[in-house]
Design an enzyme around this catalytic site. Structure first.
Site, short mmCIF file in Angstrom:
data_model
loop_
_atom_site.label_atom_id
_atom_site.label_comp_id
_atom_site.label_asym_id
_atom_site.label_seq_id
_atom_site.Cartn_x
_atom_site.Cartn_y
_atom_site.Cartn_z
N GLY A 49 0.78 -1.23 0.00
CA GLY A 49 0.00 0.00 0.00
C GLY A 49 0.81 1.28 0.00
N VAL A 50 2.13 1.17 0.19
CA VAL A 50 3.00 2.36 0.16
C VAL A 50 3.12 2.85 -1.29
CG1 VAL A 50 5.41 3.13 0.45
CG2 VAL A 50 4.28 1.78 2.24
N MET A 86 5.06 5.13 -4.25
CA MET A 86 6.44 5.48 -4.58
C MET A 86 6.46 6.19 -5.93
SD MET A 86 9.51 2.75 -5.27
CE MET A 86 9.11 2.51 -7.00
N GLY A 91 12.89 7.75 -10.51
CA GLY A 91 13.81 8.21 -9.48
C GLY A 91 15.17 8.52 -10.07
N ASP A 140 17.59 6.74 -5.41
CA ASP A 140 18.05 5.37 -5.19
C ASP A 140 19.56 5.35 -4.99
OD1 ASP A 140 17.88 2.27 -5.55
OD2 ASP A 140 19.41 2.91 -6.98
N TYR A 196 27.66 1.81 -3.01
CA TYR A 196 28.03 2.92 -3.90
C TYR A 196 28.97 3.91 -3.21
CZ TYR A 196 23.86 1.49 -6.60
OH TYR A 196 22.90 0.80 -7.30
N LYS A 203 20.34 0.01 -0.36
CA LYS A 203 20.55 -1.44 -0.45
C LYS A 203 21.59 -1.92 0.54
CE LYS A 203 20.01 -0.68 -5.41
NZ LYS A 203 20.39 0.74 -5.33
N HIS A 206 20.98 -6.26 -2.02
CA HIS A 206 21.61 -5.84 -3.27
C HIS A 206 21.83 -6.99 -4.25
CE1 HIS A 206 24.35 -2.38 -4.79
NE2 HIS A 206 23.87 -3.05 -5.80
#
Length: 298
Positions: A13-14, A16, A20, A47, A52, A77, A110
């Site tokens: 239900g979230v 988004m 991105g 993201d 990273y 991640k 990830h």
């Protein structure tokens, strides 16, 4: 049409933002400015990933934007070296400290790391606990193939909200998209405009999807760029896409995809470009040296 698919609803239900900014391979010294430029343009979804090495700079860019924390959807991640129940719970602590936030909108694993799948399961159970405690709003996976998903679903309670995979016109991964759809998992495309097909050093024989004549024809017809056509292709087919750039003009161009529509014939023509050739790492191959990379505390 203009606002079509600007938001996607996850299986819990979230909501988004469908589009991105990705920051894979964005040097830390350029990441803050890229995030600021994206948020000024209208992006509300960033993201990143522990691996990273730029979560801190993403957090700075979000704070510098002046936007309220609740207005920006933050996805990051957990790296393989932090898999395991307690290790993954600690990975959340490291990520939130670097980002400067007290919750994450989406936290995903990830890699499927098939050489240590027991640790993958333990890591995912840690994500489930973080979700139950309200420390994350949604949980998911990245680079999971259908057989990885099957193994995960058999051993855990919560269906991932999202699976982020390499996906562009030259590599469509129909089997992954079908498995995701079957379980109500949103497919999110990394390298959505085929960036990995022309990264320097990734093999000069690769064909650059940005120069594909079919996509160029569609782009000309709509007065758009090849990148914009590819992003529109993802959005119209119900996927999330996270194009990466540190160039403010390109960041803005990649967001300007809500004022045109591809026809069914155009979508099919782009689908037909699939080569079945993966350009990124094979998720079924263990990369022990890479997997062992330690994510620093600060």
């Amino acid at each position: 049409m203009g606002n079509m698919n600007t938001e996607l609803t996850l299986n819990n239900g979230v909501t988004m933002p469908a589009l991105g900014l990705g920051v894979f391979q964005s040097p830390p010294e350029q990441t803050t400015a890229a995030v600021e430029a994206a948020l000024a343009t209208g992006y509300r979804h960033i993201d990143t990933a522990a691996a990273y090495g730029n979560e801190r700079e993403v957090g700075e860019g979000i704070r510098n934007s002046g936007l309220d924390r609740s207005e920006v959807f933050i996805e990051t991640k957990v790296w393989v070296s932090d898999y395991g129940y307690e290790q993954t719970r600690h990975a959340w602590e490291k990520a939130t400290a670097k980002l400067g936030v007290d919750y994450l909108d989406l936290l995903i694993l990830h890699q499927p790391a098939p050489d240590r799948f027991d640790k993958v399961i333990a890591a995912y159970k840690a994500l489930e606990s973080l979700l139950a405690e309200g420390k994350v709003r949604a949980i998911g996976v990245s680079n999971f193939l259908p057989h990885h998903l099957k193994q995960l679903l058999a051993a855990t309670d919560i269906v991932p909200a999202l699976n982020q995979v390499e996906l562009h016109p030259y590599f469509i991964q129909r089997d992954v998209q079908e498995a995701d759809a079957e379980h109500g998992i949103l497919t999110q495309a990394w390298s959505p405009i085929g960036g990995i097909t022309f990264y320097p050093g990734w093999g000069e024989a690769r064909r650059n999807v940005m120069e594909d004549p079919t996509i160029a024809d569609v782009a000309r017809k709509h007065g758009k760029s090849p990148a914009q056509v590819m992003l529109r292709w993802h959005l119209q087919q119900g996927r999330s896409a996270i194009p990466k750039s540190t160039n403010p003009a390109r960041i803005a161009e990649n967001f300007d995809v809500f004022d045109f529509e591809l026809s069914p014939e155009e979508l099919a023509a782009i689908d037909a470009l699939d080569t079945g050739v993966r350009n990124g790492p094979d998720p079924d191959v263990a990369r022990e040296e890479r997997f062992a990379m330690v994510i620093p505390e600060a």
